[in-house]
Scaffold this active site. Structure first.
Site, PDB file in Angstrom:
ATOM      1  N   ASP A 108       0.807  -1.217   0.000  1.00  0.00           N
ATOM      2  CA  ASP A 108       0.000   0.000   0.000  1.00  0.00           C
ATOM      3  C   ASP A 108       0.845   1.274   0.000  1.00  0.00           C
ATOM      4  O   ASP A 108       1.460   1.608   1.012  1.00  0.00           O
ATOM      5  CB  ASP A 108      -0.929  -0.013   1.222  1.00  0.00           C
ATOM      6  N   ASP A 315      -0.509   6.837  -6.759  1.00  0.00           N
ATOM      7  CA  ASP A 315      -0.914   5.753  -5.869  1.00  0.00           C
ATOM      8  C   ASP A 315      -1.062   4.463  -6.666  1.00  0.00           C
ATOM      9  O   ASP A 315      -1.616   4.467  -7.761  1.00  0.00           O
ATOM     10  CB  ASP A 315      -2.256   6.134  -5.215  1.00  0.00           C
TER      11      ASP A 315
END
Ligand SMILES: *[C@@H]1O[C@H](CO)[C@@H](O)[C@H](O)[C@H]1NC(C)=O
Ligand SMILES: *[C@@H]1O[C@H](CO)[C@@H](O)[C@H](O)[C@H]1NC(C)=O
Ligand SMILES: *[C@@H]1O[C@H](CO)[C@@H](O)[C@H](O)[C@H]1NC(C)=O
Ligand SMILES: *[C@@H]1O[C@H](CO)[C@@H](O)[C@H](O)[C@H]1NC(C)=O
Ligand SMILES: *[C@@H]1O[C@H](CO)[C@@H](O)[C@H](O)[C@H]1NC(C)=O
Length: 434
Positions: A108, A315
């Site tokens: 992540d 991201d």
């Protein structure tokens, strides 16, 4: 031939080479795989590939909302959380402890603390691997409540003897993890990261449920795995990944590299500054403009460089790309004037610009160039910007940002994306990642 290459990438990372620390290596590489891949415990064979894409698009919206709430968090301890429940799209295998216990974690880039579910479980979600038992790990240590590490958490509380530091994160959507801040050995491939600060989660639930066993925190904050690498293993604070296309091959994997293995070099490398902004977890870039069909569309009407600096985050855990609204609208109107095909609605109602075209039809989708600060012009091919969402329906995989712009993972396919935390630079190198 710009045959529409709408291929969803969905990846898996399964390759792995590593240099061991003993041999003096200063980097390692492992496989990344997409959560919907056949290698993933989350693979649901009763879904069609279109359903999987649509679900990934839906998750993009909930993730962007969660990331945004993190940016806007008032600084009260329980809201300001470095963990994102909708925690990402790519998974990696790691092990923890001595002897090592394997688990599959979400990689992540939107959170810092690495954590796994731990015994004894007051409340845990089901996971495919056996649960980590800290009592069986000879290298497990509690982090003391008086340490700077504990105090660097936004929210913690101390055991009566001050020997344990409890972390706790909860979210508006009822997701949470509570447990002890600890240190233990993390092993990735055969590379050992001793004394890594981790969360040992004794109460975990909510949207994590039924997913993987935890998170590998790749954010830019002090407690992330990358930020710790310099002190725990004397390797450079940098990582890179390569996300391949996912056609019909659900076995395809990508790679993620750390330290020296993550250096992105060669003639085609382009780089842009990582901008320091709050929260330091996120990787902020400056998107100056977008070009399509010889038109340059500026990211902001006002030309103030200040308002543009750090106007988008990159991201890996968000599938779609969210652009500042004005830029998105300019882009859509330009595309509408360039693409001569029949417009249709997205059957799931998620995406706005869709055409009646299947995978083999020629839509003549133009290359879209994202101009990042420092002359980093990232050429986005049709596979980075359009996807087949249903039979004969192809849609633009960019959407307007409600507030936080995000350069998502479809746009990053077939690039080596390098995050250099030492030099505050992000690099792209076009590559075939398969
Ligand atoms: C798989 O997808 C089907 C259809 O949407 C759904 O009913 C089922 O709950 C899913 N299974 C899992 C394990 O998520
Ligand atoms: C977890 O697994 C157990 C045993 O396989 C099962 O009985 C239980 O229903 C599962 N719980 C959830 C929330 O899926
Ligand atoms: C860590 O703290 C927990 C809770 O206080 C305790 O039960 C455990 O024995 C401690 N572990 C070590 C290795 O000190
Ligand atoms: C994926 O790999 C497995 C085993 O390596 C193989 O049996 C299967 O046919 C592959 N599936 C696809 C869709 O390529
Ligand atoms: C998709 O397009 C092909 C060729 O135009 C057509 O034969 C087919 O019926 C279409 N499928 C659907 C579901 O509309």
């Amino acid at each position: 031939m710009a045959a529409i290459s709408i291929f969803f990438y969905f990846l898996l990372f399964s390759f792995a080479e590593a240099t061991t620390n003993r041999g003096g290596g200063n980097g390692f590489t492992t496989s990344l795989f997409h959560r919907d891949s056949l290698l993933s415990p989350l693979h649901n064979s009763s879904l069609s590939c279109h359903d999987r894409r649509t679900n990934a698009f839906r998750r993009s919206f909930s993730r962007s909302a969660t990331l945004l709430s993190h940016v806007n968090a008032v600084s009260t301890a329980c809201i300001h959380s470095p963990i994102i429940p909708n925690s990402g799209e790519f998974l990696m295998s790691v092990s923890i402890g001595t002897p090592p216990v394997d688990f599959i974690a979400i990689a992540d880039t939107g959170s810092d603390l690495t954590w796994t579910q731990c015994l004894p479980c007051q409340k845990c979600f089901n996971q495919s691997h056996p649960m980590f038992n800290p009592r069986r790990s000879s290298s497990y240590r509690n982090v003391s409540c008086t340490s700077d590490t504990c105090r660097s958490l936004d929210s913690y509380h101390c055991g009566t003897d001050l020997q344990t530091c409890s972390y706790g994160y909860s979210y508006g959507d009822r997701s949470f993890t509570y447990g002890d801040l600890a240190s233990d050995k993390i092993t990735i491939e055969s590379f050992k990261l001793p004394k890594t600060v981790i969360g040992c989660g004794h109460q975990n639930g909510g949207t994590f449920g039924g997913v993987t066993s935890g998170i590998i925190g790749l954010g830019g904050g002090a407690l992330s795995l990358v930020s710790q690498m310099n002190t725990i293993a004397a390797i450079k604070r940098q990582f890179s990944y390569c996300l391949p296309t996912f056609f019909s091959d659900e076995n395809i994997t990508g790679k993620i590299s750390f330290g020296q293995n993550a250096v992105v070099s060669g003639p085609k490398v382009i780089s842009t500054p990582l901008v320091s902004r709050s929260p330091d977890t996120f990787y902020f870039l400056t998107l100056e403009a977008i070009s399509v069909a010889n038109k340059r569309l500026k990211a902001a009407d006002d030309t103030s460089a200040l308002t543009r600096r750090g106007n988008i985050i990159i991201d890996s855990g968000t599938t779609l790309t969210f652009l500042p609204r004005n830029l998105y609208e300019d882009l859509v109107s330009t595309l509408v004037s360039v693409i001569k095909a029949k417009r249709v609605d997205d059957p799931s109602g998620i995406l706005e610009l869709c055409y009646a075209a299947g995978g083999g039809d020629d839509l003549h989708i133009p290359v879209i160039i994202a101009h990042f600060a420092g002359g980093a012009d990232v050429k986005l091919l049709p596979l980075n910007t359009f996807a087949l969402v249903a039979e004969n329906v192809t849609c633009l995989t960019l959407a307007p940002a409600s507030d936080l712009a995000i350069f998502g993972n479809l746009a990053q396919i077939n690039f080596i994306v390098g995050y250099d935390l030492e030099n505050k630079r992000l690099s792209f190198k076009p590559t075939v990642c398969d």
